[in-house]
Design an enzyme around this catalytic site. Sequence first.
Site, short mmCIF file in Angstrom:
data_model
loop_
_atom_site.label_atom_id
_atom_site.label_comp_id
_atom_site.label_asym_id
_atom_site.label_seq_id
_atom_site.Cartn_x
_atom_site.Cartn_y
_atom_site.Cartn_z
N GLY A 12 0.83 -1.21 0.00
CA GLY A 12 0.00 0.00 0.00
C GLY A 12 0.85 1.25 0.00
O GLY A 12 0.50 2.26 0.60
N ALA A 13 1.98 1.19 -0.71
CA ALA A 13 2.98 2.27 -0.63
C ALA A 13 2.89 3.27 -1.78
O ALA A 13 3.78 4.09 -1.97
CB ALA A 13 4.39 1.68 -0.54
N TYR A 153 -13.57 -2.88 10.32
CA TYR A 153 -12.20 -2.33 10.37
C TYR A 153 -11.59 -2.54 11.76
O TYR A 153 -10.41 -2.92 11.89
CB TYR A 153 -12.28 -0.84 10.02
N LYS A 157 -8.28 -4.66 12.57
CA LYS A 157 -7.10 -4.03 13.16
C LYS A 157 -6.75 -4.66 14.52
O LYS A 157 -5.57 -4.73 14.89
CB LYS A 157 -7.31 -2.52 13.30
P1 NAD Z 1 -4.61 5.33 1.87
O1 NAD Z 1 -6.00 4.95 1.45
O2 NAD Z 1 -4.14 6.71 1.59
O3 NAD Z 1 -3.56 4.29 1.26
C1 NAD Z 1 -3.79 2.90 1.28
C2 NAD Z 1 -3.04 2.27 0.14
O4 NAD Z 1 -3.28 0.85 0.17
C3 NAD Z 1 -3.52 2.77 -1.24
O5 NAD Z 1 -2.43 3.15 -2.04
C4 NAD Z 1 -4.28 1.57 -1.80
O6 NAD Z 1 -4.25 1.49 -3.23
C5 NAD Z 1 -3.52 0.41 -1.16
N1 NAD Z 1 -4.31 -0.83 -1.16
C6 NAD Z 1 -5.61 -0.97 -0.81
N2 NAD Z 1 -6.01 -2.24 -0.98
C7 NAD Z 1 -4.93 -2.93 -1.45
C8 NAD Z 1 -4.71 -4.28 -1.83
N3 NAD Z 1 -5.71 -5.19 -1.76
N4 NAD Z 1 -3.48 -4.64 -2.27
C9 NAD Z 1 -2.48 -3.73 -2.35
N5 NAD Z 1 -2.64 -2.43 -2.01
C10 NAD Z 1 -3.85 -2.03 -1.56
O7 NAD Z 1 -4.56 5.01 3.44
P2 NAD Z 1 -3.54 5.48 4.59
O8 NAD Z 1 -4.27 6.44 5.45
O9 NAD Z 1 -2.21 5.80 4.04
O10 NAD Z 1 -3.49 4.11 5.44
C11 NAD Z 1 -2.40 3.21 5.41
C12 NAD Z 1 -2.61 2.18 6.53
O11 NAD Z 1 -2.68 2.85 7.79
C13 NAD Z 1 -3.90 1.38 6.40
O12 NAD Z 1 -3.69 0.06 6.83
C14 NAD Z 1 -4.82 2.09 7.35
O13 NAD Z 1 -5.85 1.25 7.79
C15 NAD Z 1 -3.86 2.48 8.45
N6 NAD Z 1 -4.28 3.58 9.30
C16 NAD Z 1 -4.55 4.82 8.79
C17 NAD Z 1 -4.94 5.84 9.64
C18 NAD Z 1 -5.23 7.24 9.16
O14 NAD Z 1 -5.71 8.06 9.96
N7 NAD Z 1 -4.98 7.59 7.91
C19 NAD Z 1 -5.08 5.60 11.01
C20 NAD Z 1 -4.81 4.32 11.50
C21 NAD Z 1 -4.41 3.32 10.63
#
Ligand code: NAD
Length: 252
Positions: A12-13, A153, A157
């Site tokens: 997810g990078a 979710y 998590k």
């Molecule tokens: P984001 O939506 O900006 O990025 C997520 C990325 O994961 C995207 O590039 C997407 O294309 C990729 N992705 C989704 N499904 C996929 C799959 N099946 N295979 C490969 N790639 C896939 O989200 P973010 O905010 O950067 O979140 C990143 C992580 O951090 C996630 O696990 C999210 O649950 C966690 N998180 C985020 C927050 C927040 O406040 N943003 C808080 C707690 C946890």
Amino acid sequence: MTGTQRTAIVTGAARGIGAAIALRLARDGFAVGIVDLHADQCAQTVAAIEEIGGRAVAAGADVSRPDQAADAVEHINDQLGGALVLINNAGVTRDNLLFKMTDDDWDSVMEVHLRGSFLMARAAQRCMVDAGWGRIVNISSTSALGSRGQVNYSAAKAGLQGFTKSLSVELGKFGITANAVAPGFVVTDMTRASAERIGISFEEQVEKAVARLAVGRPGRPEDVANAVSYFVSDEAEFVSGQVLYVAGGPRG
Ligand code: NAD
């Protein structure tokens, strides 16, 4: 450098927290495999790493598909050298109150976070076991502690935290640690989308989130990347099976 450089995989990078982790690990000296749904989405992160003199390759994969997860790991191992670090960061939200949540909302969240992390860890562990050194970091969330509209979710998590602890127990004897970072509110496309869904402006959402935080500012992707950087370091070899809340205040 190539001979001694370690490789890290970040899922997810293409953007957000995953992109920040990838860039940070590149700064820390790792070659980085950038995994996201489609290889072309990863171009920006690869370019950012190359700009600072690092090495990166893109791998398009849906991490919840066994063949695609295994192929992505193999491609990165071939291109950059066997990966000894895995960051399971790919994630999606399908928020809804329980009575409105569909089977698909439940399944898709479980598939990406839990099945995806399992498949990637299973594919990546071989090189780490062979090397007698490895680091796995799973990105959890404060939502694991309970969150309205997020039974899917928060279950995923919280599940990742149990997954992390069991990985640490199984893999410790091979020099592999497994830890979780659980972010609070971080400004990314994911939180922007949730503001839109609730029907409030992003500014209003940030303001509400910050009001609940001890440190008085929203989280940045780099805050999460800094914690990941510690867990993958050599210095953290005696720290395993832990969940670190990176949430601007006390949690957990
Ligand atoms: P984001 O939506 O900006 O990025 C997520 C990325 O994961 C995207 O590039 C997407 O294309 C990729 N992705 C989704 N499904 C996929 C799959 N099946 N295979 C490969 N790639 C896939 O989200 P973010 O905010 O950067 O979140 C990143 C992580 O951090 C996630 O696990 C999210 O649950 C966690 N998180 C985020 C927050 C927040 O406040 N943003 C808080 C707690 C946890």
